[in-house]
Design a protein around this motif. Structure first.
Motif, PDB file in Angstrom:
ATOM      1  N   ILE A  24       0.856  -1.190   0.000  1.00 45.84           N
ATOM      2  CA  ILE A  24       0.000   0.000   0.000  1.00 45.84           C
ATOM      3  C   ILE A  24       0.890   1.237   0.000  1.00 45.84           C
ATOM      4  CG2 ILE A  24      -1.806   1.276   1.233  1.00 45.84           C
ATOM      5  CD1 ILE A  24      -2.728  -1.380   2.408  1.00 45.84           C
ATOM      6  N   GLY A  25       0.569   2.162  -0.884  1.00 48.12           N
ATOM      7  CA  GLY A  25       1.347   3.397  -0.941  1.00 48.12           C
ATOM      8  C   GLY A  25       0.426   4.568  -1.197  1.00 48.12           C
ATOM      9  N   ARG A  26       1.029   5.712  -1.516  1.00 48.28           N
ATOM     10  CA  ARG A  26       0.251   6.933  -1.751  1.00 48.28           C
ATOM     11  C   ARG A  26       0.568   7.504  -3.123  1.00 48.28           C
ATOM     12  NH1 ARG A  26      -3.682   8.359   2.163  1.00 48.28           N
ATOM     13  NH2 ARG A  26      -2.954   7.533   4.135  1.00 48.28           N
ATOM     14  N   SER A  27      -0.474   7.963  -3.787  1.00 50.47           N
ATOM     15  CA  SER A  27      -0.299   8.701  -5.034  1.00 50.47           C
ATOM     16  C   SER A  27       0.067  10.137  -4.673  1.00 50.47           C
ATOM     17  CB  SER A  27      -1.602   8.678  -5.836  1.00 50.47           C
ATOM     18  OG  SER A  27      -2.517   9.617  -5.275  1.00 50.47           O
ATOM     19  N   PRO A  28       0.474  10.943  -5.663  1.00 52.33           N
ATOM     20  CA  PRO A  28       0.748  12.355  -5.361  1.00 52.33           C
ATOM     21  C   PRO A  28      -0.460  13.055  -4.747  1.00 52.33           C
ATOM     22  CG  PRO A  28       1.581  11.786  -7.541  1.00 52.33           C
ATOM     23  CD  PRO A  28       0.797  10.598  -7.057  1.00 52.33           C
ATOM     24  N   TRP A  29      -1.683  12.588  -5.086  1.00 53.72           N
ATOM     25  CA  TRP A  29      -2.912  13.242  -4.604  1.00 53.72           C
ATOM     26  C   TRP A  29      -3.369  12.674  -3.266  1.00 53.72           C
ATOM     27  CZ3 TRP A  29      -2.329  11.116  -9.560  1.00 53.72           C
ATOM     28  CH2 TRP A  29      -1.954  12.053 -10.528  1.00 53.72           C
ATOM     29  N   LEU A  30      -2.461  11.980  -2.587  1.00 47.31           N
ATOM     30  CA  LEU A  30      -2.703  11.402  -1.265  1.00 47.31           C
ATOM     31  C   LEU A  30      -3.710  10.264  -1.275  1.00 47.31           C
ATOM     32  CD1 LEU A  30      -1.369  12.039   1.512  1.00 47.31           C
ATOM     33  CD2 LEU A  30      -3.470  13.182   2.163  1.00 47.31           C
ATOM     34  N   GLN A  31      -4.033   9.740  -2.456  1.00 42.25           N
ATOM     35  CA  GLN A  31      -4.896   8.559  -2.496  1.00 42.25           C
ATOM     36  C   GLN A  31      -4.105   7.361  -1.986  1.00 42.25           C
ATOM     37  OE1 GLN A  31      -4.994   9.452  -6.620  1.00 42.25           O
ATOM     38  NE2 GLN A  31      -7.212   9.090  -6.711  1.00 42.25           N
ATOM     39  N   SER A  32      -4.771   6.502  -1.238  1.00 43.12           N
ATOM     40  CA  SER A  32      -4.175   5.252  -0.826  1.00 43.12           C
ATOM     41  C   SER A  32      -4.248   4.309  -2.034  1.00 43.12           C
ATOM     42  CB  SER A  32      -5.005   4.739   0.344  1.00 43.12           C
ATOM     43  OG  SER A  32      -4.523   3.512   0.749  1.00 43.12           O
ATOM     44  N   VAL A  33      -3.094   3.737  -2.451  1.00 44.33           N
ATOM     45  CA  VAL A  33      -3.066   2.894  -3.652  1.00 44.33           C
ATOM     46  C   VAL A  33      -2.619   1.482  -3.269  1.00 44.33           C
ATOM     47  CG1 VAL A  33      -2.142   2.591  -5.988  1.00 44.33           C
ATOM     48  CG2 VAL A  33      -2.457   4.908  -5.060  1.00 44.33           C
ATOM     49  N   HIS A  34      -3.448   0.499  -3.624  1.00 47.01           N
ATOM     50  CA  HIS A  34      -3.117  -0.911  -3.370  1.00 47.01           C
ATOM     51  C   HIS A  34      -2.526  -1.495  -4.642  1.00 47.01           C
ATOM     52  CE1 HIS A  34      -5.829  -1.365   0.310  1.00 47.01           C
ATOM     53  NE2 HIS A  34      -5.893  -0.105  -0.061  1.00 47.01           N
ATOM     54  N   LEU A  35      -1.415  -2.224  -4.521  1.00 48.86           N
ATOM     55  CA  LEU A  35      -0.809  -2.800  -5.723  1.00 48.86           C
ATOM     56  C   LEU A  35       0.019  -4.027  -5.389  1.00 48.86           C
ATOM     57  CD1 LEU A  35       2.299  -1.383  -5.487  1.00 48.86           C
ATOM     58  CD2 LEU A  35       0.933   0.543  -6.189  1.00 48.86           C
ATOM     59  N   GLU A  36       0.247  -4.842  -6.435  1.00 50.84           N
ATOM     60  CA  GLU A  36       1.094  -6.025  -6.305  1.00 50.84           C
ATOM     61  C   GLU A  36       2.488  -5.624  -6.734  1.00 50.84           C
ATOM     62  OE1 GLU A  36      -0.306  -9.201  -5.548  1.00 50.84           O
ATOM     63  OE2 GLU A  36      -2.191  -8.098  -5.271  1.00 50.84           O
ATOM     64  N   THR A  37       3.450  -5.760  -5.832  1.00 50.79           N
ATOM     65  CA  THR A  37       4.820  -5.406  -6.196  1.00 50.79           C
ATOM     66  C   THR A  37       5.799  -6.007  -5.202  1.00 50.79           C
ATOM     67  OG1 THR A  37       6.400  -3.579  -6.544  1.00 50.79           O
ATOM     68  CG2 THR A  37       4.673  -3.214  -4.914  1.00 50.79           C
ATOM     69  N   ALA A  38       7.046  -6.216  -5.681  1.00 50.64           N
ATOM     70  CA  ALA A  38       8.097  -6.678  -4.772  1.00 50.64           C
ATOM     71  C   ALA A  38       8.818  -5.491  -4.143  1.00 50.64           C
ATOM     72  CB  ALA A  38       9.086  -7.550  -5.554  1.00 50.64           C
ATOM     73  N   ALA A  39       8.438  -4.287  -4.535  1.00 53.26           N
ATOM     74  CA  ALA A  39       9.111  -3.098  -3.997  1.00 53.26           C
ATOM     75  C   ALA A  39       8.862  -2.977  -2.489  1.00 53.26           C
ATOM     76  CB  ALA A  39       8.606  -1.847  -4.708  1.00 53.26           C
ATOM     77  N   ALA A  40       9.861  -2.446  -1.792  1.00 48.99           N
ATOM     78  CA  ALA A  40       9.799  -2.342  -0.329  1.00 48.99           C
ATOM     79  C   ALA A  40       9.310  -0.958   0.092  1.00 48.99           C
ATOM     80  CB  ALA A  40      11.196  -2.594   0.237  1.00 48.99           C
ATOM     81  N   PRO A  41       8.854  -0.815   1.340  1.00 50.42           N
ATOM     82  CA  PRO A  41       8.486   0.508   1.836  1.00 50.42           C
ATOM     83  C   PRO A  41       9.635   1.502   1.647  1.00 50.42           C
ATOM     84  CG  PRO A  41       7.766  -1.156   3.401  1.00 50.42           C
ATOM     85  CD  PRO A  41       8.577  -1.872   2.344  1.00 50.42           C
ATOM     86  N   GLY A  42       9.311   2.669   1.140  1.00 51.17           N
ATOM     87  CA  GLY A  42      10.340   3.687   0.876  1.00 51.17           C
ATOM     88  C   GLY A  42      10.685   3.779  -0.596  1.00 51.17           C
TER      89      GLY A  42
END
Ligand code: 5AD
Ligand code: SF4
Length: 435
Positions: free
Chosen positions: A392-410
């Motif tokens: 879970i991350g944030r778009s520039p517009w502060l939307q919470s975005v759910h996605l499948e990824t191996a990327a780590a927090p940060g």
């Protein structure tokens, strides 16, 4: 007995969250360890909020529940804005409270804990500006999006609000202190800084403006995003509006509370803006940054609010089309001018208005999210999602975005927004941008 473990429970605004983090660092520097649960903690800090409803009553009932089955209890510190408002009275109302510490002096918490361990019941609700910041340990670890308090207190005296009484007068932290803390947070892993203040855009120090501070912080390597909250419409200066168009790291999101769409109510609230001046500011912000997501706070049922006044609030919502907004029933705060005003509104009317307002706000929020479907953008990964491989991350517009990824927090990933919900988006990853 000296406590070895602690639990801090923060309520209310983001500034309280920041304060809670800093208290944890102070206690950590004394060798104390955070406990997972309140039940496992030798010291419990209730970092309270006083802004709405029966905040003090709730704090006392929370404290009552800290008594354990065997009759023992942890060391209990009442902190935050209820502590500030209640002061020594808190100890009289609840014999379970060992420490009362206000939001401007919690750097003294470790020594107060030591005093309380020896059987004393210390109280400190002084309001010295800024001295707590000097006492904090250097920050070592940070979340991908980190809070940084740059300004505190308020001199605006909106007639409904306790903040000028619980957080004191408006003060800005010095430039160098903020920049040093920002570097510490970025070195500790932060990619985004959220600059905090009750009136954050009123920040000014040694002749420098808030817009200059944003431009200065944007030069920090490794810092990718800047946000700020909460702003007052009268402090939305031309240079700050221009920064929204000129500083790429400044995210396209602005929380600019209007509170009401009715001029007589705004006047009774002592807001020092009208609907016209507010809408003119919004227009300029949109001219500088056309894709900006706008947000607001609303109070329904302020004393004297007629159906007509309320309908004016509905109209301003239609006009601005907020990407998100918070709305609250008016709550009389002891000691504020509005609490003594005539024509307090019955709760059934407030309930009805709140429901009608929230229905419109929710519709606009969903419409905003729907409009972003198909857009290619960047998402800052913040934490793991519920399913395996989901983040879970944030778009520039502060939307919470759910996605499948191996990327780590940060990490920041290139994403296409593929589906919209009322409270979050689904994204599909294109590639990873920055680690
Ligand atoms: N009653 C209801 N809402 C309030 N707020 C502040 N004081 C009160 C009150 N007495 C709301 C305002 C403010 C937000 C943080 O809380 O909308 O912007
Ligand atoms: Fe609540 Fe205001 Fe205190 Fe924040 S500053 S914790 S919103 S009363």
């Amino acid at each position: 007995m000296t406590p070895k473990t602690f639990k801090i429970k923060s309520f209310g605004c983001q500034m309280n969250v920041y304060d809670g983090e800093r208290m944890a660092e102070l206690l950590g520097a004394e060798g104390m360890i955070p406990a997972a649960e309140t039940a496992d903690a030798d010291l419990v800090v209730l970092n309270t909020c006083h802004i709405r409803e029966k905040a003090a009553d709730k704090a006392y009932s929370d404290i009552g529940r800290l008594r354990r089955e065997d009759g023992s209890k942890p060391l209990i510190a009442l902190a935050g804005c209820v502590a500030q408002a209640e002061g020594a009275e808190a100890k009289r109302r609840s014999p379970m409270i060992d420490i009362v510490v206000g939001p401007q002096v919690y750097h003294r918490l470790p020594e107060m804990v030591a005093e309380a361990s020896r059987g004393a019941r210390p109280v400190d609700t002084d309001l010295p500006p800024l001295s707590k910041f000097d006492a904090f340990p250097k920050r070592r670890r940070a979340t991908p999006s980190a809070f940084l308090t740059v300004q505190e207190g308020c001199d605006k005296f909106c007639t409904y609000c306790v903040v000028p009484y619980t957080r004191g007068a408006e003060v800005s932290r010095p430039w160098d202190d903020i920049v040093a803390e920002a570097h510490g947070l970025v070195d500790g892993g932060a990619r985004e800084l959220v600059l905090l203040g009750q009136n954050v855009n009123a920040w000014a120090h040694s002749g420098r403006s808030f817009a200059e501070l944003i431009r200065g912080l944007a030069k920090i390597d490794g810092l990718e995003r800047i946000r700020y909250t909460t702003s007052h419409p009268v402090n939305m200066t031309e240079d700050l509006i221009a920064a929204h168009g000129e500083v790429p790291k400044l995210m396209p999101y602005l929380h600019l509370p209007v509170q009401s769409g009715s001029n007589p109510i705004l006047k009774a609230m002592n807001r020092s803006h009208t609907t016209d001046t507010y809408l003119a500011t919004i227009e300029k912000v949109r001219a500088a940054r056309p894709d900006i997501a706008l947000s607001s706070d609303f109070i329904v049922g302020f004393p004297g609010e007629s159906e007509e006044d309320f309908e004016a609030t509905l109209r301003i919502v239609e006009e601005v089309r907020y990407a998100s907004a918070y709305s609250f029933k008016y709550s009389a705060r002891p000691g504020t001018p509005a609490a003594a005003m005539e024509d307090q509104i019955p709760v059934e009317i407030m309930d009805d208005r709140l429901q009608r307002l929230q229905a419109r706000i929710n519709a606009h929020q969903l419409a905003f999210n729907a409009k972003t479907v198909g857009i290619d953008t960047e998402v800052l990964i913040e934490r793991k999602g519920r399913h395996d491989g989901q983040m879970i991350g944030r778009s520039p517009w502060l939307q919470s975005v759910h996605l499948e990824t191996a990327a780590a927090p940060g990490e920041i990933v290139e994403v296409t927004l593929v589906a919209a919900g009322p409270n979050s988006m689904t994204g599909a990853v294109r590639e990873r941008v920055a680690a």
